[in-house]
Motif scaffolding. Structure first.
Motif, PDB file in Angstrom:
ATOM      1  N   LEU A  11      -7.304   3.648   8.182  1.00 53.10           N
ATOM      2  CA  LEU A  11      -8.731   4.035   8.095  1.00 53.10           C
ATOM      3  C   LEU A  11      -9.620   2.797   7.963  1.00 53.10           C
ATOM      4  O   LEU A  11      -9.343   1.922   7.173  1.00 53.10           O
ATOM      5  CB  LEU A  11      -8.947   4.947   6.873  1.00 53.10           C
ATOM      6  CG  LEU A  11     -10.349   5.568   6.814  1.00 53.10           C
ATOM      7  CD1 LEU A  11     -10.474   6.663   7.869  1.00 53.10           C
ATOM      8  CD2 LEU A  11     -10.628   6.137   5.454  1.00 53.10           C
ATOM      9  N   GLU A  34     -12.847  12.820   2.597  1.00 60.44           N
ATOM     10  CA  GLU A  34     -12.046  11.840   3.360  1.00 60.44           C
ATOM     11  C   GLU A  34     -10.549  12.019   3.088  1.00 60.44           C
ATOM     12  O   GLU A  34      -9.725  11.936   3.999  1.00 60.44           O
ATOM     13  CB  GLU A  34     -12.485  10.408   3.002  1.00 60.44           C
ATOM     14  CG  GLU A  34     -13.790  10.014   3.659  1.00 60.44           C
ATOM     15  CD  GLU A  34     -14.304   8.658   3.158  1.00 60.44           C
ATOM     16  OE1 GLU A  34     -14.858   7.910   3.983  1.00 60.44           O
ATOM     17  OE2 GLU A  34     -14.163   8.357   1.955  1.00 60.44           O
ATOM     18  N   VAL A  35     -10.203  12.295   1.825  1.00 61.65           N
ATOM     19  CA  VAL A  35      -8.789  12.539   1.478  1.00 61.65           C
ATOM     20  C   VAL A  35      -8.285  13.752   2.249  1.00 61.65           C
ATOM     21  O   VAL A  35      -7.197  13.729   2.842  1.00 61.65           O
ATOM     22  CB  VAL A  35      -8.603  12.724  -0.051  1.00 61.65           C
ATOM     23  CG1 VAL A  35      -7.206  13.263  -0.375  1.00 61.65           C
ATOM     24  CG2 VAL A  35      -8.840  11.408  -0.788  1.00 61.65           C
ATOM     25  N   LEU A  78      -7.763  12.837   5.896  1.00 60.00           N
ATOM     26  CA  LEU A  78      -6.578  11.992   6.088  1.00 60.00           C
ATOM     27  C   LEU A  78      -5.285  12.804   5.962  1.00 60.00           C
ATOM     28  O   LEU A  78      -4.333  12.592   6.714  1.00 60.00           O
ATOM     29  CB  LEU A  78      -6.590  10.833   5.082  1.00 60.00           C
ATOM     30  CG  LEU A  78      -7.630   9.747   5.394  1.00 60.00           C
ATOM     31  CD1 LEU A  78      -7.879   8.860   4.177  1.00 60.00           C
ATOM     32  CD2 LEU A  78      -7.179   8.881   6.571  1.00 60.00           C
ATOM     33  N   THR A  96      -1.387   6.429   7.679  1.00 57.63           N
ATOM     34  CA  THR A  96      -2.657   7.103   8.017  1.00 57.63           C
ATOM     35  C   THR A  96      -3.782   6.553   7.139  1.00 57.63           C
ATOM     36  O   THR A  96      -4.881   6.244   7.629  1.00 57.63           O
ATOM     37  CB  THR A  96      -2.516   8.627   7.836  1.00 57.63           C
ATOM     38  OG1 THR A  96      -1.422   9.084   8.604  1.00 57.63           O
ATOM     39  CG2 THR A  96      -3.779   9.357   8.293  1.00 57.63           C
ATOM     40  N   PHE A  97      -3.513   6.424   5.842  1.00 51.27           N
ATOM     41  CA  PHE A  97      -4.529   5.910   4.912  1.00 51.27           C
ATOM     42  C   PHE A  97      -4.815   4.433   5.213  1.00 51.27           C
ATOM     43  O   PHE A  97      -5.954   3.993   5.122  1.00 51.27           O
ATOM     44  CB  PHE A  97      -4.038   6.060   3.460  1.00 51.27           C
ATOM     45  CG  PHE A  97      -4.391   7.364   2.809  1.00 51.27           C
ATOM     46  CD1 PHE A  97      -5.204   7.422   1.688  1.00 51.27           C
ATOM     47  CD2 PHE A  97      -3.948   8.570   3.351  1.00 51.27           C
ATOM     48  CE1 PHE A  97      -5.546   8.639   1.098  1.00 51.27           C
ATOM     49  CE2 PHE A  97      -4.277   9.783   2.754  1.00 51.27           C
ATOM     50  CZ  PHE A  97      -5.078   9.825   1.629  1.00 51.27           C
ATOM     51  N   THR A  98      -3.800   3.679   5.572  1.00 48.15           N
ATOM     52  CA  THR A  98      -3.963   2.240   5.838  1.00 48.15           C
ATOM     53  C   THR A  98      -4.834   2.009   7.077  1.00 48.15           C
ATOM     54  O   THR A  98      -5.607   1.057   7.143  1.00 48.15           O
ATOM     55  CB  THR A  98      -2.577   1.565   6.051  1.00 48.15           C
ATOM     56  OG1 THR A  98      -1.747   1.869   4.945  1.00 48.15           O
ATOM     57  CG2 THR A  98      -2.713   0.054   6.155  1.00 48.15           C
ATOM     58  N   LEU A 147       0.521   4.193  -2.728  1.00 47.60           N
ATOM     59  CA  LEU A 147       0.265   5.591  -2.391  1.00 47.60           C
ATOM     60  C   LEU A 147       1.345   6.515  -2.984  1.00 47.60           C
ATOM     61  O   LEU A 147       1.040   7.599  -3.491  1.00 47.60           O
ATOM     62  CB  LEU A 147       0.204   5.771  -0.872  1.00 47.60           C
ATOM     63  CG  LEU A 147      -0.217   7.198  -0.474  1.00 47.60           C
ATOM     64  CD1 LEU A 147      -1.349   7.182   0.528  1.00 47.60           C
ATOM     65  CD2 LEU A 147       0.956   7.987   0.058  1.00 47.60           C
ATOM     66  N   TYR A 203       0.830  -1.208   0.000  1.00 51.71           N
ATOM     67  CA  TYR A 203       0.000   0.000   0.000  1.00 51.71           C
ATOM     68  C   TYR A 203       0.867   1.261   0.000  1.00 51.71           C
ATOM     69  O   TYR A 203       0.537   2.259  -0.648  1.00 51.71           O
ATOM     70  CB  TYR A 203      -0.929   0.005   1.219  1.00 51.71           C
ATOM     71  CG  TYR A 203      -2.044   1.030   1.095  1.00 51.71           C
ATOM     72  CD1 TYR A 203      -3.204   0.724   0.403  1.00 51.71           C
ATOM     73  CD2 TYR A 203      -1.900   2.307   1.630  1.00 51.71           C
ATOM     74  CE1 TYR A 203      -4.217   1.661   0.256  1.00 51.71           C
ATOM     75  CE2 TYR A 203      -2.903   3.255   1.483  1.00 51.71           C
ATOM     76  CZ  TYR A 203      -4.061   2.915   0.799  1.00 51.71           C
ATOM     77  OH  TYR A 203      -5.045   3.853   0.644  1.00 51.71           O
ATOM     78  N   PHE A 247     -12.017   6.551  -1.504  1.00 48.05           N
ATOM     79  CA  PHE A 247     -12.190   7.695  -0.603  1.00 48.05           C
ATOM     80  C   PHE A 247     -12.872   8.854  -1.328  1.00 48.05           C
ATOM     81  O   PHE A 247     -12.576   9.113  -2.497  1.00 48.05           O
ATOM     82  CB  PHE A 247     -10.817   8.203  -0.099  1.00 48.05           C
ATOM     83  CG  PHE A 247     -10.001   7.177   0.618  1.00 48.05           C
ATOM     84  CD1 PHE A 247     -10.363   6.717   1.881  1.00 48.05           C
ATOM     85  CD2 PHE A 247      -8.842   6.658   0.042  1.00 48.05           C
ATOM     86  CE1 PHE A 247      -9.593   5.762   2.547  1.00 48.05           C
ATOM     87  CE2 PHE A 247      -8.072   5.704   0.698  1.00 48.05           C
ATOM     88  CZ  PHE A 247      -8.449   5.257   1.949  1.00 48.05           C
ATOM     89  N   LEU A 286      -4.267  12.228  -5.086  1.00 51.10           N
ATOM     90  CA  LEU A 286      -4.816  11.179  -4.212  1.00 51.10           C
ATOM     91  C   LEU A 286      -6.326  11.039  -4.398  1.00 51.10           C
ATOM     92  O   LEU A 286      -6.863   9.931  -4.404  1.00 51.10           O
ATOM     93  CB  LEU A 286      -4.474  11.467  -2.747  1.00 51.10           C
ATOM     94  CG  LEU A 286      -2.974  11.456  -2.389  1.00 51.10           C
ATOM     95  CD1 LEU A 286      -2.770  11.776  -0.913  1.00 51.10           C
ATOM     96  CD2 LEU A 286      -2.319  10.116  -2.725  1.00 51.10           C
TER      97      LEU A 286
END
Length: 290
Positions: free
Chosen positions: A290, A256-257, A260, A286-288, A228, A224, A252, A244
């Motif tokens: 969620l 949400e982006v 994050l 951080t993204f992982t 990213l 991931y 997302f 993103l």
């Protein structure tokens, strides 16, 4: 200098004439004809008489010969069957060289290391890589977690610059981060196109990649993390937020982006090229989560 070395214009021409060898453009064949440059590569790679070496694409044996002189054992992968009779002839005086007729991209390199080198032996990869397939070869070798110390490779100047690039530079991108996640990358030599036969249209650099014992950052999910990073450079001129949002549109929403990015403490108006590998790790984690 020994004038009978393979890596001289005269000897190379003799070998090519003797075997009526025709270069295959599709294999990116450019043979080195300067012994001083080869000796310098070996010095930069840190090869000594106890070293094991893996070579990719020996050609007619110019680099292989110098490796055989300086290392304990050399194992070379060659895809072009036509070169084997030539290599058997040009390197017949060296009993510490073994050739494997296989595409390096399909090879089980870990097994080859087990079969040819002693446990704990320092192993280096040294190669004059074909330009058209440099990145797939290097990424395969880096991702397989091989028991090697370094890779020292002659590659296209621009590709070497990308692999060794730092943030906020023109060459910095997802390739820089992928390579530097696994290694410490350093350009150790610049090489003009005049030392090759035939001469390529580009100049080359020698890039030394020293394997890191552990990655420079802790990431929850490696795959991931790289996804990213790729997303951040999706369209180079766009902001991180835009890239993103577009790349992860199915996962997302724009809100949400933004949330994050705020949570990671990273300004969404920045571009991917301004982020360090540490900032990318924070963002990916951080993204992982969620």
């Amino acid at each position: 200098m020994n004038n009978n070395y393979i890596a001289t214009p005269t000897r190379t021409r003799e070998i090519l004439r003797k075997y009526q060898f025709q270069f295959k453009k599709s294999l990116g064949q450019n043979f080195l004809i300067d012994v001083n440059i080869l000796e310098n590569i070996i010095k930069k790679a840190g090869i000594d008489h106890e070293s094991g070496v893996i070579e990719v694409g020996p050609g007619i044996g110019a680099l292989t010969e110098q490796l055989a002189i300086h290392a304990k054992k050399v194992v070379a992968f060659e895809i072009d069957q036509r070169l084997f009779p030539i290599l058997d002839d040009t390197l017949k005086q060296y009993n510490n060289v073994q050739f494997i007729h296989q595409d390096i991209l399909k090879a089980d390199v870990i097994q080859v290391i087990k079969d040819n080198f002693t446990p704990g032996q320092v192993i280096h990869i040294v190669a004059n890589l074909p330009y058209y397939i440099t990145t797939p070869i290097l990424m395969k070798l880096l991702q397989e977690n091989l028991p090697i110390t370094s890779l020292t490779v002659m590659i296209q100047k621009e590709v070497a610059a990308r692999m060794a690039a730092v943030p906020n530079s023109k060459s910095y991108g997802s390739l820089s981060i992928a390579v530097q996640y696994y290694t410490h990358a350093e350009i150790v030599m610049q090489v003009p196109n005049s030392v090759f036969m035939p001469q390529p249209n580009v100049d080359s650099s020698v890039l030394k990649l020293t394997i890191r014992e552990t990655p420079p950052v802790d990431v929850i999910n490696e795959e991931y993390f790289f996804t990213l990073v790729k997303a951040a450079f999706f369209q180079r001129r766009k902001t991180l937020r835009n890239n993103l949002t577009n790349y992860f549109a199915k996962s997302f929403s724009k809100e949400e982006v933004n949330q994050l990015l705020d949570k990671a403490g990273i300004d969404g108006t920045r571009r991917g090229e301004s982020l360090t590998i540490e900032e990318f790790a924070v963002l990916a984690n951080t993204f992982t989560r969620l």
